[in-house]
Design a protein around this motif. Structure first.
Motif, short mmCIF file in Angstrom:
data_model
loop_
_atom_site.label_atom_id
_atom_site.label_comp_id
_atom_site.label_asym_id
_atom_site.label_seq_id
_atom_site.Cartn_x
_atom_site.Cartn_y
_atom_site.Cartn_z
N THR A 141 0.85 -1.18 0.00
CA THR A 141 0.00 0.00 0.00
C THR A 141 0.88 1.24 0.00
OG1 THR A 141 -1.74 -1.16 1.22
CG2 THR A 141 -1.83 1.23 1.20
N LEU A 142 0.72 2.06 -1.00
CA LEU A 142 1.49 3.31 -1.14
C LEU A 142 0.55 4.48 -0.93
CD1 LEU A 142 3.49 2.37 -4.37
CD2 LEU A 142 4.33 2.30 -2.02
N ARG A 143 0.94 5.40 -0.06
CA ARG A 143 0.14 6.59 0.19
C ARG A 143 1.04 7.81 0.18
NH1 ARG A 143 -3.17 6.18 5.49
NH2 ARG A 143 -1.20 5.39 6.29
N GLU A 144 0.47 8.93 -0.26
CA GLU A 144 1.24 10.16 -0.26
C GLU A 144 1.49 10.63 1.17
OE1 GLU A 144 -0.55 13.16 -2.60
OE2 GLU A 144 -0.18 12.14 -4.51
N THR A 145 2.59 11.34 1.34
CA THR A 145 2.96 11.81 2.68
C THR A 145 1.92 12.77 3.23
OG1 THR A 145 5.26 11.61 2.01
CG2 THR A 145 4.82 12.87 4.00
N SER A 146 1.26 13.53 2.35
CA SER A 146 0.28 14.52 2.81
C SER A 146 -1.08 13.92 3.11
CB SER A 146 0.13 15.60 1.73
OG SER A 146 -0.29 15.03 0.50
#
Length: 323
Positions: free
Chosen positions: A242-247
């Motif tokens: 699962t990849l999510r943006e830092t923001s």
């Protein structure tokens, strides 16, 4: 003469006494040497210097023996531990383990991280089983060889800030052994039925044997499929990345109550949107059907009114005015 003979006898007696004394001393010294050289050690008084030397030498010998025994015991224990570790490692290698993993990362660029993850998996001999992405996140199901899973996880962790990592191991050894045994038995059963098929002498026997053969071959194919599935789970390991943006907010996590609520709301809005689309597509047909129904109703009423106001026929009797 008498004095001389008496003096001679005296000297002879003294000589004999000295000789006997010397013989006795020699005998005692010989016994002592035999006792020291014999199988049993003669203990000497503590005041004797020789006794102290012998005791100290024996003590040192015993100390050396005990130290040597302890060293041999430690060496044996170490050898035993090494053998136990080797045995455990061998047993672990013989186990059929199905491994899987989950990893969650924070990254500044989700798309670039997803591209790099696909490259890492391809280089390891794996493939991307599924991929789902939206505005600020992506979920990839990666399948890699089991022996490469740890290395792949290490490379994937470098794509961003790791938030979660979970590895699951399932022991399938007993299931695989059981299925292998059943496959061997079923193959032997199929072989025997085929031999009976060659020996059939009547049509009825031939039909019955062919029916039994088809059933057993079907069971064998089912077992072979299960065998392949189990060995495939051992050979390949799935990784859910699962990849999510830092923001992105933490509340947008896929798990937990909020994740379920978000998924449910998404499904509800999707249902409403689908319903609206269906109604929009059907609306022109509904309007047309309504217009046609209104026209048909008006025509029907006009015909009914026309029949009610039509003039009477010429040959019909006219009622008497006086009546």
């Amino acid at each position: 003469m008498g004095r001389a003979s008496k003096a001679g006898r005296t000297r002879i007696g003294m000589t004999l006494a000295v000789g006997m004394l010397a013989v006795l001393v020699a005998g005692c010294s010989g016994d002592a040497e035999e006792g020291a050289a014999g199988p049993h050690t003669v203990s000497t008084p503590a005041g004797d210097g020789g006794g102290m030397t012998e005791n100290s030498a024996s003590g040192e010998a015993m100390d050396r023996a005990s130290v040597s025994g302890e060293a041999q015991g430690d060496a044996g224990a170490r050898n035993g531990d090494s053998s136990a570790r080797d045995l455990s490692a061998a047993q672990l290698e013989d186990r059929k383990l199905a491994r899987s993993a989950r990893m969650s990362l924070r990254t500044d660029d989700v798309d670039a991280a997803a591209v790099e993850a696909r490259r890492i998996v391809s280089d390891a001999g794996g493939y991307v089983a599924s991929e789902r992405s939206r505005r600020d996140r992506a979920t990839l199901t990666l399948t890699v060889p089991s022996e490469e899973m740890d290395a792949v996880l290490g490379k994937l962790a470098e794509l961003g800030e790791r938030k979660e990592r979970q590895v699951t191991v399932e022991d399938l050894t007993d299931q695989i052994i059981d299925v292998d045994s059943r496959v061997a038995s079923q193959r032997e059963s199929v072989r025997r039925v085929r031999e009976l098929l060659d020996q059939a002498e009547s049509i009825s026997d031939l039909v019955a044997i062919e029916r039994e053969l088809a059933q057993r071959e079907s069971e064998l194919e089912s077992l072979l499929a299960r065998q392949d599935a189990l060995r495939g789970k051992v050979a390949m390991a799935p990784i859910t990345l699962t990849l999510r943006e830092t923001s992105a907010d933490d509340d947008e996590d896929d798990g937990g109550f909020l994740g379920g609520l978000a998924s449910g709301w998404g499904a509800f809005t999707a249902l409403l949107g689908g319903t609206a689309v269906a109604l929009g597509a059907a609306l022109p047909f509904v309007v047309l059907a309504g217009v046609l129904a209104a026209v048909a109703l008006a025509v029907r009423r006009w015909h009914k009114h026309a029949r009610g106001t039509a003039p009477a026929p010429a040959g019909a009797a006219v009622p008497d005015s006086e009546a």
